[in-house]
Design an enzyme around this catalytic site. Sequence first.
Site, PDB file in Angstrom:
ATOM      1  N   GLU A  92      -5.533  -5.169  10.372  1.00 33.56           N
ATOM      2  CA  GLU A  92      -4.497  -4.175  10.633  1.00 33.56           C
ATOM      3  C   GLU A  92      -4.812  -3.452  11.936  1.00 33.56           C
ATOM      4  OE1 GLU A  92      -2.397  -2.905   6.768  1.00 33.56           O
ATOM      5  OE2 GLU A  92      -4.184  -1.691   6.975  1.00 33.56           O
TER       6      GLU A  92
ATOM      7  N   SER B 177       3.230  -2.365  10.322  1.00 35.23           N
ATOM      8  CA  SER B 177       4.680  -2.416  10.557  1.00 35.23           C
ATOM      9  C   SER B 177       5.315  -3.751  10.160  1.00 35.23           C
ATOM     10  CB  SER B 177       5.003  -2.062  12.012  1.00 35.23           C
ATOM     11  OG  SER B 177       4.608  -0.717  12.283  1.00 35.23           O
TER      12      SER B 177
ATOM     13  N   HIS C 292      -9.625   1.046   4.657  1.00 37.30           N
ATOM     14  CA  HIS C 292      -8.350   1.174   5.368  1.00 37.30           C
ATOM     15  C   HIS C 292      -8.546   2.079   6.588  1.00 37.30           C
ATOM     16  CE1 HIS C 292      -4.262   2.412   6.299  1.00 37.30           C
ATOM     17  NE2 HIS C 292      -3.882   1.289   5.723  1.00 37.30           N
TER      18      HIS C 292
ATOM     19  N   GLY D 182       2.329   1.983  10.819  1.00 38.95           N
ATOM     20  CA  GLY D 182       3.294   3.079  10.720  1.00 38.95           C
ATOM     21  C   GLY D 182       3.993   3.400  12.025  1.00 38.95           C
TER      22      GLY D 182
ATOM     23  N   GLY E 279       4.936   1.168   4.707  1.00 41.09           N
ATOM     24  CA  GLY E 279       6.272   1.761   4.580  1.00 41.09           C
ATOM     25  C   GLY E 279       7.289   0.873   3.885  1.00 41.09           C
TER      26      GLY E 279
ATOM     27  N   ASN F   9       0.868  -1.183   0.000  1.00 40.73           N
ATOM     28  CA  ASN F   9       0.000   0.000   0.000  1.00 40.73           C
ATOM     29  C   ASN F   9       0.903   1.231   0.000  1.00 40.73           C
ATOM     30  OD1 ASN F   9      -1.812   2.042   0.526  1.00 40.73           O
ATOM     31  ND2 ASN F   9      -2.337   1.352   2.603  1.00 40.73           N
ATOM     32  N   TRP F  10       0.964   1.887  -1.148  1.00 38.22           N
ATOM     33  CA  TRP F  10       1.883   3.023  -1.281  1.00 38.22           C
ATOM     34  C   TRP F  10       1.352   4.287  -0.616  1.00 38.22           C
ATOM     35  CZ3 TRP F  10       3.703   2.858  -7.145  1.00 38.22           C
ATOM     36  CH2 TRP F  10       4.317   1.628  -7.384  1.00 38.22           C
ATOM     37  N   LYS F  11       0.059   4.273  -0.261  1.00 39.74           N
ATOM     38  CA  LYS F  11      -0.579   5.478   0.328  1.00 39.74           C
ATOM     39  C   LYS F  11      -0.330   6.679  -0.593  1.00 39.74           C
ATOM     40  CE  LYS F  11      -0.193   3.209   4.724  1.00 39.74           C
ATOM     41  NZ  LYS F  11      -0.160   3.277   6.181  1.00 39.74           N
TER      42      LYS F  11
ATOM     43  N   GLU G 227      -6.953   4.476   7.697  1.00 43.05           N
ATOM     44  CA  GLU G 227      -6.793   5.913   7.429  1.00 43.05           C
ATOM     45  C   GLU G 227      -8.044   6.486   6.781  1.00 43.05           C
ATOM     46  OE1 GLU G 227      -3.016   5.475   5.439  1.00 43.05           O
ATOM     47  OE2 GLU G 227      -2.166   4.844   7.355  1.00 43.05           O
TER      48      GLU G 227
HETATM   49  P1  PGA Z   1       2.768   0.113   7.636  1.00 42.54           P
HETATM   50  O1  PGA Z   1       1.314   0.360   6.972  1.00 42.54           O
HETATM   51  O2  PGA Z   1       3.288  -1.157   7.035  1.00 42.54           O
HETATM   52  O3  PGA Z   1       3.582   1.322   7.220  1.00 42.54           O
HETATM   53  O4  PGA Z   1       2.561   0.014   9.105  1.00 42.54           O
HETATM   54  C1  PGA Z   1       0.434  -0.706   6.753  1.00 42.54           C
HETATM   55  C2  PGA Z   1      -0.851  -0.195   6.139  1.00 42.54           C
HETATM   56  O5  PGA Z   1      -1.329   0.875   6.504  1.00 42.54           O
HETATM   57  O6  PGA Z   1      -1.445  -0.876   5.274  1.00 42.54           O
END
Ligand code: PGA
Length: 256
Positions: free
Chosen positions: A170, A216, A98, A176, A238, A12-14, A100
Amino acid sequence: MNSARLPVIAGNWKMNLTRQQGEVLVDGIRHGLPFPGRVEVIVAPPFLLLAALAERLSSSYIGVAAQNLYQEEKGAFTGECSAAQIRDAGANFVLVGHSERRQYFQETDELVARKTRAAFAHDLTPIVCIGETLAEREGGDTGTVIRTQMVGGLGGLSPALAERLIVAYEPVWAIGTGQTATPAQAQRVHALLRDLLAELFGSPVAGKVRLLYGGSVNAGNSAELLALPDVDGALVGGASLKAEDFIPIIQSAVPH
Ligand code: PGA
């Protein structure tokens, strides 16, 4: 992992990377891909890069996902993209709900349900994300939150569609933060998810749905997470932005 289910590693590049950076990244992943076909590898770039990257990856083993979609078919919804448009851009998958999106864009389980249906209606495989916050975990509410999100987001789907789902657990506190769930914490929730799927859609469906862990994940912790019986892959943020970080995670998912 269970050999009956093809492992999935999704990046997931966000809201990161330009088109040129994205092209360099997918070329790097493609060239470093160990044993193509034994792991389903997916990248989720921002909307603007979908068409170019889907075209670039069309003859590869790497699938493309959008990070979001809008639930309506078309019309006056300024700034949004429909499932049909995402499919037309060449993507086969879409992230739904997600954390976010839930946190910054007020997405509810009801919206997740509508988006999941819109995705299926246009032959996109939804990767539905769920997870509890730190306060919910500390309050002992993890099981209740997971159940509410699963029933609210996925309840009522036909078993025929449900078996095509990918569900990503998640924990919000792990995203993150560098604070990954322990293998015991991850397996406990994944087993609960498998039980909930059996309750909602029957055991044969529950045995087919791929359950990803996210939060993470990196090359140092992926192997032990992927070894868990109910973890079928990872959703990586990330550590998906550089080929040298992402490829070892894919490598750790190759069945042996
Ligand atoms: P992260 O993000 O690996 O940077 O913790 C995971 C995600 O939000 O899908």
